[in-house]
Write a protein that holds these residues in place. Structure first.
Motif, PDB file in Angstrom:
ATOM      1  N   TRP A 123       8.430  -0.532  -4.317  1.00 36.75           N
ATOM      2  CA  TRP A 123       8.171  -1.827  -4.950  1.00 36.75           C
ATOM      3  C   TRP A 123       9.466  -2.457  -5.452  1.00 36.75           C
ATOM      4  CZ3 TRP A 123       3.689   0.703  -8.096  1.00 36.75           C
ATOM      5  CH2 TRP A 123       2.557   0.787  -7.288  1.00 36.75           C
ATOM      6  N   GLY A 124      10.388  -1.631  -5.928  1.00 34.96           N
ATOM      7  CA  GLY A 124      11.660  -2.166  -6.408  1.00 34.96           C
ATOM      8  C   GLY A 124      12.455  -2.817  -5.290  1.00 34.96           C
ATOM      9  N   ARG A 125      12.503  -2.195  -4.128  1.00 37.28           N
ATOM     10  CA  ARG A 125      13.233  -2.794  -3.012  1.00 37.28           C
ATOM     11  C   ARG A 125      12.523  -4.039  -2.501  1.00 37.28           C
ATOM     12  NH1 ARG A 125      13.241   1.084   0.146  1.00 37.28           N
ATOM     13  NH2 ARG A 125      11.858   0.345   1.765  1.00 37.28           N
ATOM     14  N   MET A 126      11.187  -4.066  -2.562  1.00 29.96           N
ATOM     15  CA  MET A 126      10.460  -5.279  -2.190  1.00 29.96           C
ATOM     16  C   MET A 126      10.864  -6.445  -3.088  1.00 29.96           C
ATOM     17  SD  MET A 126       6.585  -3.887  -1.383  1.00 29.96           S
ATOM     18  CE  MET A 126       5.995  -5.545  -0.962  1.00 29.96           C
ATOM     19  N   LEU A 127      11.020  -6.174  -4.386  1.00 27.59           N
ATOM     20  CA  LEU A 127      11.466  -7.225  -5.306  1.00 27.59           C
ATOM     21  C   LEU A 127      12.889  -7.668  -4.990  1.00 27.59           C
ATOM     22  CD1 LEU A 127      10.057  -5.827  -8.682  1.00 27.59           C
ATOM     23  CD2 LEU A 127       9.294  -7.887  -7.491  1.00 27.59           C
ATOM     24  N   GLN A 128      13.748  -6.709  -4.670  1.00 29.74           N
ATOM     25  CA  GLN A 128      15.134  -7.056  -4.357  1.00 29.74           C
ATOM     26  C   GLN A 128      15.225  -7.903  -3.090  1.00 29.74           C
ATOM     27  OE1 GLN A 128      17.328  -5.856  -1.752  1.00 29.74           O
ATOM     28  NE2 GLN A 128      19.045  -6.987  -2.655  1.00 29.74           N
ATOM     29  N   MET A 133       0.827  -1.207   0.000  1.00 25.51           N
ATOM     30  CA  MET A 133       0.000   0.000   0.000  1.00 25.51           C
ATOM     31  C   MET A 133       0.859   1.255   0.000  1.00 25.51           C
ATOM     32  SD  MET A 133      -3.202  -0.743   2.588  1.00 25.51           S
ATOM     33  CE  MET A 133      -3.761   0.950   2.383  1.00 25.51           C
ATOM     34  N   ALA A 134       1.892   1.275   0.846  1.00 24.92           N
ATOM     35  CA  ALA A 134       2.771   2.444   0.901  1.00 24.92           C
ATOM     36  C   ALA A 134       3.516   2.632  -0.414  1.00 24.92           C
ATOM     37  CB  ALA A 134       3.757   2.304   2.053  1.00 24.92           C
ATOM     38  N   GLY A 135       3.761   1.528  -1.127  1.00 25.42           N
ATOM     39  CA  GLY A 135       4.395   1.633  -2.435  1.00 25.42           C
ATOM     40  C   GLY A 135       3.535   2.390  -3.434  1.00 25.42           C
ATOM     41  N   PHE A 136       2.214   2.288  -3.309  1.00 28.41           N
ATOM     42  CA  PHE A 136       1.323   3.065  -4.173  1.00 28.41           C
ATOM     43  C   PHE A 136       1.512   4.568  -3.933  1.00 28.41           C
ATOM     44  CE2 PHE A 136      -0.964  -0.950  -4.616  1.00 28.41           C
ATOM     45  CZ  PHE A 136      -1.378  -0.894  -5.941  1.00 28.41           C
ATOM     46  N   THR A 137       1.688   4.953  -2.670  1.00 29.29           N
ATOM     47  CA  THR A 137       1.928   6.367  -2.373  1.00 29.29           C
ATOM     48  C   THR A 137       3.220   6.846  -3.011  1.00 29.29           C
ATOM     49  OG1 THR A 137       0.775   6.087  -0.256  1.00 29.29           O
ATOM     50  CG2 THR A 137       2.124   8.066  -0.524  1.00 29.29           C
ATOM     51  N   ALA A 162       3.348  -9.721  -5.625  1.00 31.10           N
ATOM     52  CA  ALA A 162       2.511  -8.551  -5.329  1.00 31.10           C
ATOM     53  C   ALA A 162       3.116  -7.245  -5.858  1.00 31.10           C
ATOM     54  CB  ALA A 162       2.239  -8.459  -3.829  1.00 31.10           C
ATOM     55  N   PRO A 163       4.373  -6.915  -5.547  1.00 30.77           N
ATOM     56  CA  PRO A 163       4.919  -5.661  -6.109  1.00 30.77           C
ATOM     57  C   PRO A 163       5.077  -5.713  -7.624  1.00 30.77           C
ATOM     58  CG  PRO A 163       6.623  -6.873  -4.936  1.00 30.77           C
ATOM     59  CD  PRO A 163       5.331  -7.541  -4.620  1.00 30.77           C
ATOM     60  N   GLY A 164       5.374  -6.899  -8.179  1.00 32.06           N
ATOM     61  CA  GLY A 164       5.462  -7.011  -9.634  1.00 32.06           C
ATOM     62  C   GLY A 164       4.137  -6.709 -10.303  1.00 32.06           C
ATOM     63  N   LEU A 165       3.045  -7.252  -9.753  1.00 35.02           N
ATOM     64  CA  LEU A 165       1.722  -6.966 -10.298  1.00 35.02           C
ATOM     65  C   LEU A 165       1.357  -5.488 -10.134  1.00 35.02           C
ATOM     66  CD1 LEU A 165      -0.341 -10.080  -9.117  1.00 35.02           C
ATOM     67  CD2 LEU A 165       0.471  -9.573 -11.432  1.00 35.02           C
ATOM     68  N   ALA A 166       1.751  -4.885  -9.002  1.00 32.23           N
ATOM     69  CA  ALA A 166       1.452  -3.469  -8.777  1.00 32.23           C
ATOM     70  C   ALA A 166       2.167  -2.586  -9.796  1.00 32.23           C
ATOM     71  CB  ALA A 166       1.854  -3.074  -7.357  1.00 32.23           C
ATOM     72  N   ILE A 167       3.432  -2.900 -10.078  1.00 35.11           N
ATOM     73  CA  ILE A 167       4.174  -2.136 -11.085  1.00 35.11           C
ATOM     74  C   ILE A 167       3.522  -2.285 -12.452  1.00 35.11           C
ATOM     75  CG2 ILE A 167       6.374  -1.959 -12.305  1.00 35.11           C
ATOM     76  CD1 ILE A 167       7.753  -2.816  -9.709  1.00 35.11           C
ATOM     77  N   VAL A 184       1.890   0.950 -14.506  1.00 32.91           N
ATOM     78  CA  VAL A 184       2.500   1.358 -15.772  1.00 32.91           C
ATOM     79  C   VAL A 184       1.538   1.125 -16.932  1.00 32.91           C
ATOM     80  CG1 VAL A 184       4.402   0.938 -17.368  1.00 32.91           C
ATOM     81  CG2 VAL A 184       4.827   0.978 -14.906  1.00 32.91           C
ATOM     82  N   LEU A 185       0.849  -0.021 -16.922  1.00 32.96           N
ATOM     83  CA  LEU A 185      -0.118  -0.300 -17.984  1.00 32.96           C
ATOM     84  C   LEU A 185      -1.256   0.712 -17.959  1.00 32.96           C
ATOM     85  CD1 LEU A 185      -1.157  -2.104 -20.269  1.00 32.96           C
ATOM     86  CD2 LEU A 185      -2.243  -3.561 -18.538  1.00 32.96           C
ATOM     87  N   GLY A 186      -1.731   1.071 -16.776  1.00 30.03           N
ATOM     88  CA  GLY A 186      -2.803   2.060 -16.676  1.00 30.03           C
ATOM     89  C   GLY A 186      -2.400   3.413 -17.223  1.00 30.03           C
ATOM     90  N   LEU A 187      -1.192   3.860 -16.920  1.00 32.96           N
ATOM     91  CA  LEU A 187      -0.720   5.142 -17.435  1.00 32.96           C
ATOM     92  C   LEU A 187      -0.559   5.103 -18.952  1.00 32.96           C
ATOM     93  CD1 LEU A 187       1.876   5.996 -14.661  1.00 32.96           C
ATOM     94  CD2 LEU A 187      -0.167   7.321 -15.190  1.00 32.96           C
ATOM     95  N   ASN A 188      -0.042   3.992 -19.476  1.00 37.24           N
ATOM     96  CA  ASN A 188       0.112   3.877 -20.925  1.00 37.24           C
ATOM     97  C   ASN A 188      -1.246   3.855 -21.633  1.00 37.24           C
ATOM     98  OD1 ASN A 188       2.899   3.857 -20.828  1.00 37.24           O
ATOM     99  ND2 ASN A 188       3.045   1.641 -20.724  1.00 37.24           N
TER     100      ASN A 188
END
Length: 301
Positions: A250-255, A94-98, A270-275, A279-283
């Motif tokens: 999200w990047g650090r969560m993946l790492q 959730m905080a990654g969304f912020t 979870a962070p991969g799906l969020a990214i 990104v897909l929504g913005l595109n």
């Protein structure tokens, strides 16, 4: 016998009849929106809402260690489990969304401001100044974003602001190039020439003619840049060049999840799906705005 109509009834009928075409026009405009615009708006709106909620509240504090045991699976208390330090993954997500909203908005604002100034200045200037700015833009585009980020982090230290500064400066080159081309096209139009002959100053021409003429293109480019900025920030955080803990990324969560992905897959999924969602929504939103504002794409000609 003919029924008499009171003046008040006649006014009400006339108002209702005038409202019907307006309502029909609004409905037709909504129906004319591209599906990509609607889908992208929903996806980006979801990100913005979650980011706003996470800025005020998360189920657990991000620095609470060992709240639910190490690498525990999804449960009613921890919806997607915990990481190797026992921190709640859902709170981090959730905080990654912020953080993503902050990165997208601030990077787009920085890149848009710098790129707009450089692009319009190049379009208005003479041949030598235009050539110099164009060479600068080419150098900025050729310079790798990650390398620029490493230089800035070396000077300023690893932080979210350093990542935003690096991504914004790198992204401004693309905005400047597109702005220069489109602003030069608008400046060659007959109505701009007529405004110039009539005595309108350059500031007025930019405000009245150039900015409205390039704004749809600029918005599309900024949407695409915002998606690229989120990807770049995730990459920097994955390399340890983003915001340090306990700030969410999200990047650090993946790492952090790469060594325990077989034990706790949700820490990486979870962070991969969020990214991907963001990104897909913005595109999609950028493509939808382009389709809606480009008459040739709307009419199919």
């Amino acid at each position: 016998m003919m029924q008499s109509v009171s003046p008040s009834q006649g006014v009400t009928t006339a108002v209702n009849e005038s409202r019907e075409p307006a309502n029909r026009t609004r409905i037709q405009r909504l129906r004319g929106l591209p599906p990509t615009f609607i889908m992208g708006l929903v996806m980006v709106g979801t990100v913005a809402i979650i980011g706003a909620i996470a800025a005020l509240w998360t189920p657990y504090s991000l620095d609470v260690v060992g709240a639910g045991g190490r690498l525990s699976g999804p449960s009613s208390e921890f919806w997607i489990g915990t990481d190797r330090l026992g921190r709640d993954l859902f709170s981090q997500l959730m905080a990654g969304f912020t953080s993503a909203v902050i990165v997208a908005v601030t990077t787009a604002a920085l890149a848009g401001s710098l790129g707009l100034i450089l692009g319009i200045l190049a379009a208005l200037s003479g041949r030598f100044v235009d050539a110099g700015i164009s060479k600068l833009i080419d150098v900025m585009i050729a310079f790798p974003t990650l390398l620029l980020a490493m230089l800035i982090v070396t000077v300023r230290g690893a932080s979210l602001s350093s990542a935003i500064l690096a991504i914004g400066i790198a992204g401004s080159a693309v905005i400047a190039r597109v702005t220069r081309v489109n602003a030069a096209r608008v400046l060659r139009e007959d109505y701009v020439m007529a405004a110039r002959v009539s005595g309108t100053g350059w500031f007025g021409i930019i405000r009245i003619h150039v900015l409205p003429g390039i704004m749809p293109m600029l918005i599309v480019q900024l949407m695409l840049l915002a998606g690229a900025a989120i990807l770049a920030e995730a990459s920097l955080s994955y390399l340890g060049l983003g915001a340090p803990p306990p700030a969410a990324s999200w990047g650090r969560m993946l790492q952090e999840a790469q060594s325990t992905v077989l034990v706790q897959p949700w820490a990486a999924v979870a962070p991969g799906l969020a990214i991907a969602w963001t990104v897909l929504g913005l595109n999609l939103l950028g493509d939808g705005i382009r389709d809606y504002t480009d008459p040739t794409l709307r009419t199919g000609t």
